[in-house]
Design a protein around this motif. Structure first.
Motif, PDB file in Angstrom:
ATOM      1  N   HIS A  94       0.848  -1.128  -0.191  1.00  0.00           N
ATOM      2  CA  HIS A  94      -0.197   0.111   0.192  1.00  0.00           C
ATOM      3  C   HIS A  94       0.823   1.101   0.004  1.00  0.00           C
TER       4      HIS A  94
ATOM      5  N   GLU B 127      -4.960   3.261   8.708  1.00  0.00           N
ATOM      6  CA  GLU B 127      -4.801   4.357   8.660  1.00  0.00           C
ATOM      7  C   GLU B 127      -5.680   6.036   8.670  1.00  0.00           C
TER       8      GLU B 127
ATOM      9  N   HIS C 238       1.672   4.660  -2.834  1.00  0.00           N
ATOM     10  CA  HIS C 238       2.125   5.717  -2.602  1.00  0.00           C
ATOM     11  C   HIS C 238       2.968   6.122  -3.553  1.00  0.00           C
TER      12      HIS C 238
HETATM   13 ZN   LIG Z   1      -2.718   4.649   2.078  1.00  0.00          ZN
END
Ligand SMILES: [Zn+2]
Length: 227
Positions: free
Chosen positions: A164, A216, A168
Motif C-alpha cells: 500500500h 490508516e 503511494h
Molecule cells: Zn494510504
C-alpha cells in the motif's frame, strides 16, 4: 504580519477577517510536517510547523502554510506559492538522502518490488515506528516508508501494508486537492491486485480493533500532512 497571516491574506485576497495568527516552529516533527488549528472562540488560527522549514525561502513556506489552510477550510484553490511548495517537495523526494533500511523491511520490500513492480522501484528509507496508528505511512519529502511494529509478528500483513505504501510512492504527490495521501480509483484498483486482499483487509481490521487503532488515519492527514 507574520508568515501565516501573509499566507492567509494571499490565499483569500480582499477577504475581511478578524483572526489573529500564531505561527511556531517545533522540533517535534521528524520531517517537513505541520499542524494547523482554528480556535473558534479566540478567533485565532494557530499553526506549528517543523523547524526544518526555518531557512527555507519565505515563498515556499507560505505555499506550505496555504496548503494547510486550504485543507482546513476545504478550499480548492492554488497559488503561485503553493506551486513552488509542491516543486520544492518533489525535489526533496528526488534528492532525499537514503540513510535507513531496516533489514527485515528491506527484505520484504525486495520481495514486493519483484512481485508487483518488476523490481524497478528505488528503495526508499524503511523504518519501524512504534505508533499503532497508522500502520504504515509514506513521507514524500524524505522518501520514507514507516511500518508499525504491530505488524512484526504478521509478515503477510506487513507485506500488504508495505505494498500500500509503495503504491503511494509510485503514484506520488497528487496535485488535485493537494492531498498527500490519495486513495483514488486507480490507486484502489491497483491495491486490489494483491492476492487475497479482501481477507487481508479483514485480518488488518481485526488486528487493529484488538489494539484500538485504525488502519490508516486518513482524515487526520487533512490537517496533519507530511507527518
Ligand atoms: Zn494510504
Amino acid at each position: 504580519m507574520n508568515l501565516l497571516e501573509e499566507a492567509y491574506t494571499r490565499l483569500y485576497p480582499g477577504s475581511q477577517q478578524s483572526l489573529s495568527f500564531c505561527l511556531d516552529y517545533s522540533g517535534h516533527f521528524r520531517g517537513y510536517g505541520g499542524v494547523i488549528k482554528l480556535h473558534v472562540f479566540q478567533k485565532q488560527l494557530s499553526c506549528k510547523i517543523s523547524t526544518k522549514w526555518e531557512g527555507v525561502s519565505e515563498s515556499i513556506q507560505i505555499g506550505f502554510l496555504q496548503s494547510l489552510i486550504a485543507k482546513l477550510n476545504k478550499t480548492k484553490r492554488s497559488t503561485v506559492e503553493m506551486d513552488l511548495y509542491l516543486q520544492y517537495i518533489r525535489n526533496l523526494s528526488k534528492h532525499a538522502v537514503k540513510y535507513h533500511f531496516e533489514p527485515e523491511l528491506s527484505t520484504a520490500f525486495d520481495m514486493v518490488n519483484t512481485q508487483f513492480f518488476d523490481g524497478v522501484m528505488d528503495k526508499p528509507n524503511l523504518r519501524w515506528r512504534n505508533s499503532k496508528n497508522p500502520l504504515g505511512t509514506y513521507e514524500y519529502a524524505t522518501d520514507t516508508i514507516s511500518i508499525s511494529t504491530l505488524l512484526t509478528p504478521h509478515p503477510h500483513l506487513l507485506k500488504y501494508v508495505l505494498y500500500h505504501e509503495m503504491l503511494h510512492k509510485k503514484h506520488g504527490f497528487k496535485q488535485s486537492g493537494l492531498r498527500q495521501c490519495s486513495h483514488g480509483a486507480v490507486f484502489r484498483a491497483e491495491e486490489r491486485k494483491f492476492p487475497e486482499w479482501e481477507r487481508l483487509e479483514k485480518e488488518l481490521t481485526r488486528l487493529v480493533s484488538q489494539h484500538g487503532s485504525l488502519k490508516e488515519s486518513f482524515f487526520s492527514r487533512l490537517t496533519k500532512i507530511l507527518e
